[in-house]
Design a protein around this motif. Structure first.
Motif, short mmCIF file in Angstrom:
data_model
loop_
_atom_site.label_atom_id
_atom_site.label_comp_id
_atom_site.label_asym_id
_atom_site.label_seq_id
_atom_site.Cartn_x
_atom_site.Cartn_y
_atom_site.Cartn_z
N SER A 3 -5.16 10.64 3.40
CA SER A 3 -5.39 11.64 4.43
C SER A 3 -6.82 12.19 4.33
O SER A 3 -7.46 12.50 5.34
CB SER A 3 -4.33 12.75 4.28
N ARG A 36 -13.00 4.90 9.33
CA ARG A 36 -12.16 4.46 10.46
C ARG A 36 -12.81 3.26 11.17
O ARG A 36 -12.13 2.31 11.53
CB ARG A 36 -11.89 5.62 11.44
N LYS A 68 8.70 6.58 11.21
CA LYS A 68 8.00 5.54 11.97
C LYS A 68 7.88 4.21 11.23
O LYS A 68 7.95 3.16 11.84
CB LYS A 68 6.64 6.03 12.47
N ASP A 91 -4.45 15.74 9.39
CA ASP A 91 -4.44 14.53 10.25
C ASP A 91 -4.53 14.91 11.74
O ASP A 91 -5.12 14.17 12.54
CB ASP A 91 -3.17 13.70 10.01
N ARG A 122 -1.36 6.63 13.09
CA ARG A 122 -1.58 7.95 13.71
C ARG A 122 -2.30 7.84 15.05
O ARG A 122 -2.17 8.71 15.89
CB ARG A 122 -2.44 8.85 12.80
N ASP A 123 -3.12 6.77 15.17
CA ASP A 123 -4.04 6.67 16.32
C ASP A 123 -3.91 5.31 17.00
O ASP A 123 -4.84 4.87 17.66
CB ASP A 123 -5.49 6.85 15.84
N TYR A 142 -5.56 3.10 4.76
CA TYR A 142 -6.20 4.34 4.32
C TYR A 142 -5.80 4.68 2.88
O TYR A 142 -6.61 5.20 2.10
CB TYR A 142 -5.86 5.48 5.29
N ARG A 143 -4.54 4.37 2.52
CA ARG A 143 -4.10 4.60 1.14
C ARG A 143 -4.94 3.74 0.18
O ARG A 143 -5.40 4.21 -0.87
CB ARG A 143 -2.61 4.25 1.00
N ARG A 165 -8.39 16.88 12.50
CA ARG A 165 -9.72 16.26 12.27
C ARG A 165 -10.37 15.88 13.62
O ARG A 165 -9.68 15.70 14.62
CB ARG A 165 -9.57 15.02 11.37
N THR A 184 -0.48 0.73 9.08
CA THR A 184 -1.92 1.02 8.94
C THR A 184 -2.20 2.13 7.94
O THR A 184 -3.32 2.26 7.45
CB THR A 184 -2.58 1.37 10.31
N ALA A 221 -9.37 9.51 5.49
CA ALA A 221 -9.16 9.16 6.90
C ALA A 221 -9.93 10.07 7.86
O ALA A 221 -10.02 9.78 9.05
CB ALA A 221 -7.67 9.20 7.23
N ARG A 267 -0.89 17.76 5.24
CA ARG A 267 -1.31 16.50 5.87
C ARG A 267 -1.21 16.57 7.39
O ARG A 267 -2.07 16.06 8.10
CB ARG A 267 -0.50 15.33 5.32
#
Ligand code: DC
Length: 228
Positions: free
Chosen positions: A94, A103, A25, A179, A125-126, A47-48, A182, A43, A97, A175
């Motif tokens: 991860s 978030r 992606k 991911d 992811r979202d 988070y990283r 959650r 994005t 997040a 992960r």
């Protein structure tokens, strides 16, 4: 984020690119950005960065308050740090997040980026489900875990990380489970996302397929803008 803000999301051609780790992606989003002349936000880097900053401040990844404090302080300049691309940073990301307050703290940054005049591409992811559910085009890019592990292993090895394929596959499976499992904004395709399985594709084929889908969507979106 140089260009002025569009008045609303409806005026901005937003491309949402979601999918699991190492699905392709990120490369697809970058190629789309070049082809459509749109800015791209990875994005995952947000988070990283939160994971790395939390660790550097001595915080624990399970401590929502510590991770949220790092998220609130985050600046765009911090996203260029090469250490965010490491395997360790992916795991920290991860873990932080999962926290709703992390978030929430990253929401404004993503919305501001998405609302740039002309549009924007966001990968994560979202994006299609939570961040930009009104995006006129959404891709959900996936591939079999073994294929993704092989790609990520090659990438990490090229970056100089000594890691085995088996360990990368274990990371990817862990992960995916975290991911996708959650409660807060779990990774999943939006109901109106176009699924793109890149398992049997080269990156050129995958990027080409994505470009065709997005160009067709942009033509429809432009026609609908003119009509309204
Ligand atoms: O895309 P990536 O591998 O750089 O993402 C790292 C982690 O960040 C991922 O395992 C989960 C989290 N993430 C997220 O929860 N939501 C996003 N939109 C992007 C990433």
């Amino acid at each position: 984020m140089g260009k002025p803000k569009a008045e609303s999301f409806a005026e901005s051609f937003i491309v949402a690119v979601d999918g699991p780790a190492a699905s392709g992606k990120g490369t697809i989003a970058t190629r789309l950005g070049e082809a459509l002349d749109l800015p791209v936000l990875d994005t995952g880097l947000l988070y990283r960065a939160v994971g790395v900053l939390t660790a550097e401040a001595g915080g624990h990844m399970d401590d929502e308050g510590a991770a949220a404090a790092a998220a609130v302080m985050l600046t765009a300049e911090q996203l260029d740090d090469p250490k965010l691309r490491t395997r360790a940073a992916g795991e920290l990301a991860s873990r932080v997040a999962v926290h709703p307050r992390v978030r929430a703290a990253l929401l404004d940054f993503q919305h501001t980026f998405a609302r740039q005049e002309g549009g924007a591409i966001l990968d994560g992811r979202d994006i299609g489900t939570i961040i930009c559910p009104e995006a006129p085009v959404k891709l959900y890019v996936t591939a079999r875990p073994e294929v993704r592990a092989e790609r990520r292993w090659k990438q990490l090895t090229a970056q100089g990380e000594a890691v085995s394929y088996e360990d990368v596959l274990t990371d990817i499976r862990r992960r995916d489970a975290r991911d996708g499992g959650r409660d807060a904004a779990p990774m999943k395709p939006a109901p109106d996302a176009v699924l793109l399985d890149t398992s049997e594709m080269t990156i050129e084929q995958a990027a080409d397929a994505a470009r065709r889908i997005v160009e067709a969507a942009r033509a429809r979106w432009e026609a609908s803008q003119e009509a309204s």
